[in-house]
Design a protein around this motif. Structure first.
Motif, PDB file in Angstrom:
ATOM      1  N   TYR A 199      27.486  45.322  45.734  1.00 28.27           N
ATOM      2  CA  TYR A 199      28.650  44.551  46.161  1.00 28.27           C
ATOM      3  C   TYR A 199      28.277  43.746  47.416  1.00 28.27           C
ATOM      4  O   TYR A 199      27.323  44.088  48.128  1.00 28.27           O
ATOM      5  N   PRO A 200      28.992  42.631  47.686  1.00 29.63           N
ATOM      6  CA  PRO A 200      28.677  41.790  48.848  1.00 29.63           C
ATOM      7  C   PRO A 200      28.740  42.561  50.155  1.00 29.63           C
ATOM      8  O   PRO A 200      29.520  43.499  50.309  1.00 29.63           O
ATOM      9  N   SER A 201      27.893  42.165  51.100  1.00 27.22           N
ATOM     10  CA  SER A 201      27.762  42.753  52.444  1.00 27.22           C
ATOM     11  C   SER A 201      26.984  44.065  52.442  1.00 27.22           C
ATOM     12  O   SER A 201      26.821  44.688  53.500  1.00 27.22           O
ATOM     13  N   GLN A 202      26.487  44.480  51.299  1.00 32.02           N
ATOM     14  CA  GLN A 202      25.731  45.735  51.188  1.00 32.02           C
ATOM     15  C   GLN A 202      24.258  45.485  51.539  1.00 32.02           C
ATOM     16  O   GLN A 202      23.641  44.531  51.070  1.00 32.02           O
ATOM     17  N   ARG A 203      23.695  46.340  52.394  1.00 30.96           N
ATOM     18  CA  ARG A 203      22.275  46.241  52.729  1.00 30.96           C
ATOM     19  C   ARG A 203      21.455  46.927  51.644  1.00 30.96           C
ATOM     20  O   ARG A 203      21.807  48.012  51.178  1.00 30.96           O
ATOM     21  N   VAL A 204      20.364  46.246  51.234  1.00 32.07           N
ATOM     22  CA  VAL A 204      19.551  46.772  50.129  1.00 32.07           C
ATOM     23  C   VAL A 204      18.066  46.640  50.463  1.00 32.07           C
ATOM     24  O   VAL A 204      17.663  45.824  51.294  1.00 32.07           O
ATOM     25  N   ARG A 205      17.266  47.471  49.778  1.00 39.02           N
ATOM     26  CA  ARG A 205      15.807  47.433  49.918  1.00 39.02           C
ATOM     27  C   ARG A 205      15.188  47.222  48.535  1.00 39.02           C
ATOM     28  O   ARG A 205      15.572  47.868  47.552  1.00 39.02           O
ATOM     29  N   ILE A 206      14.264  46.292  48.446  1.00 36.56           N
ATOM     30  CA  ILE A 206      13.572  46.030  47.183  1.00 36.56           C
ATOM     31  C   ILE A 206      12.466  47.064  47.020  1.00 36.56           C
ATOM     32  O   ILE A 206      11.497  47.092  47.790  1.00 36.56           O
ATOM     33  N   VAL A 207      12.599  47.923  46.025  1.00 36.18           N
ATOM     34  CA  VAL A 207      11.638  49.007  45.797  1.00 36.18           C
ATOM     35  C   VAL A 207      10.433  48.499  45.027  1.00 36.18           C
ATOM     36  O   VAL A 207       9.287  48.862  45.317  1.00 36.18           O
ATOM     37  N   HIS A 208      10.675  47.668  44.040  1.00 37.07           N
ATOM     38  CA  HIS A 208       9.589  47.100  43.230  1.00 37.07           C
ATOM     39  C   HIS A 208       9.511  45.600  43.500  1.00 37.07           C
ATOM     40  O   HIS A 208      10.400  44.845  43.087  1.00 37.07           O
ATOM     41  N   PRO A 209       8.475  45.119  44.200  1.00 41.32           N
ATOM     42  CA  PRO A 209       8.368  43.701  44.552  1.00 41.32           C
ATOM     43  C   PRO A 209       8.406  42.764  43.351  1.00 41.32           C
ATOM     44  O   PRO A 209       8.790  41.596  43.488  1.00 41.32           O
ATOM     45  N   SER A 210       8.050  43.256  42.173  1.00 39.40           N
ATOM     46  CA  SER A 210       8.015  42.389  40.995  1.00 39.40           C
ATOM     47  C   SER A 210       9.389  41.814  40.665  1.00 39.40           C
ATOM     48  O   SER A 210       9.495  40.714  40.120  1.00 39.40           O
ATOM     49  N   VAL A 211      10.461  42.555  40.999  1.00 40.00           N
ATOM     50  CA  VAL A 211      11.797  42.085  40.658  1.00 40.00           C
ATOM     51  C   VAL A 211      12.178  40.852  41.468  1.00 40.00           C
ATOM     52  O   VAL A 211      12.826  39.928  40.970  1.00 40.00           O
ATOM     53  N   SER A 212      11.743  40.791  42.745  1.00 37.21           N
ATOM     54  CA  SER A 212      12.030  39.597  43.553  1.00 37.21           C
ATOM     55  C   SER A 212      10.998  38.500  43.289  1.00 37.21           C
ATOM     56  O   SER A 212      11.329  37.307  43.369  1.00 37.21           O
ATOM     57  N   LYS A 213       9.796  38.882  42.959  1.00 35.64           N
ATOM     58  CA  LYS A 213       8.757  37.893  42.672  1.00 35.64           C
ATOM     59  C   LYS A 213       9.098  37.083  41.441  1.00 35.64           C
ATOM     60  O   LYS A 213       8.827  35.878  41.374  1.00 35.64           O
ATOM     61  N   SER A 214       9.724  37.754  40.456  1.00 32.68           N
ATOM     62  CA  SER A 214      10.103  37.064  39.216  1.00 32.68           C
ATOM     63  C   SER A 214      11.515  36.498  39.283  1.00 32.68           C
ATOM     64  O   SER A 214      11.997  35.911  38.310  1.00 32.68           O
ATOM     65  N   GLY A 215      12.202  36.692  40.423  1.00 29.48           N
ATOM     66  CA  GLY A 215      13.565  36.203  40.565  1.00 29.48           C
ATOM     67  C   GLY A 215      13.616  34.710  40.835  1.00 29.48           C
ATOM     68  O   GLY A 215      12.590  34.038  40.942  1.00 29.48           O
ATOM     69  N   THR A 216      14.818  34.201  40.941  1.00 26.13           N
ATOM     70  CA  THR A 216      15.029  32.783  41.235  1.00 26.13           C
ATOM     71  C   THR A 216      15.283  32.624  42.730  1.00 26.13           C
ATOM     72  O   THR A 216      16.280  33.128  43.256  1.00 26.13           O
ATOM     73  N   TRP A 217      14.364  31.906  43.407  1.00 22.54           N
ATOM     74  CA  TRP A 217      14.502  31.732  44.855  1.00 22.54           C
ATOM     75  C   TRP A 217      15.338  30.483  45.124  1.00 22.54           C
ATOM     76  O   TRP A 217      14.911  29.357  44.886  1.00 22.54           O
TER      77      TRP A 217
END
Length: 543
Positions: free
Chosen positions: A162-180
Motif C-alpha cells: 500500500y502507498p507510503s509503505q517502506r519496502v526492501r527489494i530482496v531479489h534485484p532481478s525484479v527491479s532490474k526487469s521492471g519499468t523505470w
C-alpha cells in the motif's frame, strides 16, 4: 417470664427489621443492575440499528408492523466518514465518490469480447520511489521478492502492499526487469517507499461466451490477461461499503483533506471507512414507494413466503393436476394486498410448450395469491448476471428507443460490441426488466430477450448429466458388444479399441467442462478446461 417473652419478641422484631432492610437493599441493588443492563442493551441496540445496512433487492418489513406488507429495497444512498493514515477524519462523503483501492480482486466478474469469466487472482503492479528520486514499476507474482520494512503503518492492512509503505527489494532481478519511470537500475537502490499500487496482471477462469449461448463456436482467451483488456461487471458498487474498507477518493474530492495529508501528493492517498450512514428507498407490495427511510424503522425478512409477490414480477397461473398446460397463463404483478392475500395481475402471455405467443388484448384481474406461482424462467433477482439472447440481434444498426436497446450484428464485429450483451439486472420496470450492461448503458429488456447465467449453467449441467448417463449406458452396451467380438477381431488382427474409446470421450469432456463452468462461477478454481455452452432461444410468434 413476661420480661423474657418481651425480650424475645423484641429480638424477633429486631431480626425481622434487619431482614427486611437487607431485602430492600438487595432489591434496590438488583433494580439498579437491571436498569444499567437495560441501558447497556439499549445502547447496543441503538448501535446495531445505526449500523444495520440493506442492499438492493433485500426484503424488509416495517418494525412497527412486522406482520404487514413486505417491501423490497430499490434504492440506497450512503454517506461515510473517512479516516486518513494520520488519524484525521473527513466527514459525510457520498459513497459514489469512492473508488476501490484495486481495480480487480479475486471473485470479480469480468468481460472480454464475447467471453465472461471470474477473477481467480490479481497480481500487484507496485511503483517504488527511492531516496534519490528514482522511480520503478514492478509486476509482482511473488510477495517474497519485495518485503515490507517495519515499523508498519497498518498492522492489519487488507492488502500486502500500500502507498507510503517502506519496502526492501530482496531479489534485484525484479527491479532490474521492471519499468523505470525515472532513473535506471542500480544494485544499491534496494530500499524505497511504495507510491502507488494497482493491478498489473489478472488470472481469469473463463465461464462462457455470448457466441456459445447463441449456438456459435468461440475459443476462450488466454487465462492471464492485461487488466486493460478486461471490463468489470458490477452494479451498485457505491452501496457495498463497510466499516474498515479501504478506498480512494475520486479526483477533485480531496478539498477537505488536512494540509499535512495533501503534502503527500506524490503517494496515492488511501482512506479507511470509519463510519457509514444510509437511507433506503423501498417498493412496497401495494405498489407504493417510500423514499429515504432510516434503517431503524426497517427489519430484514430472510425467508419470504412462496406466495409473496412484487409489482413487476412475472408469475404463472397455478393449474390443477388435471388441467392442460396449454391453458396456463403468464402475467405481470401490478400490486398486492398483503392483508387480503390477493394480487392484481396483468395477463399477457398464454404459454404453449416452448412457443411464446403475445396476446393482442392483455387483461387485468384480481386473484388469490395462492392461485399464482413464480415464473421459473422469467424471474430475475437484483444484480443477477444476464446474457442477451439472439432474438433482437437482427437489426441493421444499434438503437436505443423508449429505453429498449437492440444490438446489430455489425456492432459485434468489434470486441467492445459484446459489452452490450452481458449485464446485471437492476429491477423490473414498465412490464420489462431494467439491465445495466457491461458497456455502462442502462436499458429495458423484454423477459424473452435475456437469460440468467446461473439458470443457463444449471440447465446445461442437467443436460450434461442426462447425456452422461445415456452415453455411459450406451458405453456399457458397447462394452458387451466389444467383448463378444474381441476374439474374432483379434483373429483378423484388427484394432478394436477405437469405438469404445470414442464412446467415453464425449461424456467425460463435456461433463468435466460444464462441471468446471458451474464451479468456477461459484468460486472453485481447481479446473482449467474450457469449451462451449449452447442455448437455443424459444420461438416468438406474434398473434
Amino acid at each position: 417470664m413476661d420480661l423474657f417473652v418481651i425480650d424475645s419478641d423484641s429480638e424477633s422484631y429486631s431480626g425481622t427489621s434487619d431482614s427486611e432492610d437487607q431485602e430492600c437493599e438487595f432489591t434496590d441493588h438488583a433494580q439498579s443492575i437491571l436498569s444499567s443492563l437495560d441501558e447497556s442493551i439499549g445502547k447496543i441496540d441503538d448501535f446495531l440499528t445505526f449500523e444495520r445496512g440493506f442492499l438492493h433487492g433485500d426484503i424488509v418489513c416495517p418494525v412497527s408492523d412486522p406482520s404487514g406488507q413486505l417491501g423490497r429495497v430499490v434504492g440506497v444512498e450512503m454517506f461515510v466518514d473517512l479516516e486518513t493514515y494520520s488519524g484525521d477524519i473527513i466527514e459525510d462523503v457520498n459513497s459514489k465518490q469512492l473508488s476501490r483501492v484495486r481495480s480487480f480482486v479475486s471473485g470479480d466478474c469480468v468481460v472480454m469480447g464475447p467471453w465472461m469469466g471470474r477473477v481467480i487472482r490479481a497480481f500487484d503492479l507496485v511503483t517504488v520511489v527511492f531516496s534519490d528520486g528514482a522511480k520503478c514499476e514492478m509486476l509482482l507474482r511473488d510477495s517474497e521478492v519485495l518485503k515490507p520494512i517495519p515499523p508498519f503503518i497498518f498492522e492489519d492492512a487488507p492488502y500486502f502492499y500500500y502507498p507510503s509503505q517502506r519496502v526492501r527489494i530482496v531479489h534485484p532481478s525484479v527491479s532490474k526487469s521492471g519499468t523505470w519511470l525515472s532513473g535506471s537500475w542500480r544494485a544499491s537502490r534496494d530500499e524505497g517507499v511504495v507510491s502507488h499500487v494497482d493491478v498489473g496482471l489478472v488470472h481469469v477462469n473463463w465461464i462462457t461466451s455470448v457466441a456459445n449461448v447463441w449456438g456459435d463456436r468461440s475459443s476462450s482467451p488466454p487465462n492471464f490477461q492485461d487488466p486493460k483488456n478486461l471490463t468489470l461487471l458490477s452494479c451498485f458498487p457505491y452501496a457495498n461499503w463497510q466499516l474498515g474498507d479501504w478506498c480512494t477518493l475520486s479526483a477533485g474530492h480531496d478539498g477537505s483533506l488536512p494540509s499535512e495529508d495533501r503534502k503527500c501528493s506524490r503517494y496515492s492517498q488511501t482512506y479507511v471507512v470509519a463510519k457509514t450512514k444510509s437511507t433506503f428507498d423501498v417498493l412496497w407490495q401495494n405498489g407504493s414507494i417510500s423514499l429515504g427511510l432510516e434503517p431503524y424503522i426497517l427489519a430484514p425478512v430472510s425467508t419470504p413466503g412462496d406466495h409473496d409477490f412484487w409489482p413487476g414480477q412475472f408469475v404463472l397461473e397455478k393449474l390443477a393436476v388435471e388441467e392442460a398446460a396449454e391453458r396456463q397463463r403468464i402475467g405481470i404483478v401490478r400490486n398486492v394486498d398483503a392483508l387480503e392475500r390477493t394480487v392484481n395481475v396483468k395477463w399477457i402471455v398464454p404459454v404453449d410448450d416452448d412457443i411464446v405467443r403475445y396476446g393482442s388484448d392483455p387483461t387485468e384481474e384480481t386473484v388469490s395469491a395462492y392461485e399464482l406461482v413464480e415464473h421459473p424462467d422469467f424471474s430475475f433477482c437484483t444484480g443477477e448476471v444476464v446474457i442477451r439472447s439472439a432474438l433482437n440481434i437482427d437489426k441493421s444498426e444499434a438503437d436505443l428507443t423508449n429505453g429498449t436497446m437492440t444490438v446489430s450484428r455489425k456492432s459485434l464485429d468489434t470486441s467492445s460490441g459484446f459489452l452490450s450483451c452481458i449485464g446485471n439486472v437492476l429491477g423490473y420496470k414498465d412490464d420489462g426488466i431494467e439491465v445495466q450492461w457491461a458497456s455502462g448503458v442502462i436499458s429495458k429488456a423484454q423477459h424473452f430477450e435475456i437469460i440468467g447465467l446461473e439458470r443457463l449453467l444449471d440447465n446445461s449441467l442437467e443436460s450434461v448429466n442426462e447425456v452422461h448417463t445415456s452415453v455411459d449406458d450406451e458405453a456399457e452396451q458397447e462394452t458387451i458388444h466389444h467383448e463378444s467380438t474381441k476374439n474374432a477381431l483379434e483373429e483378423s488382427g484388427e484394432d478394436c479399441t477405437g469405438s469404445l474409446r470414442n464412446a467415453f470421450y464425449f461424456s467425460k469432456t463435456a461433463f468435466d467442462f460444464l462441471t468446471n463452468v458451474a464451479s468456477s462461477f461459484f468460486g472453485a478454481h481447481d479446473s482449467t478446461s474450457s469449451s462451449s455452452v449452447s442455448f437455443i432461444p424459444c420461438q416468438i410468434i406474434y398473434v
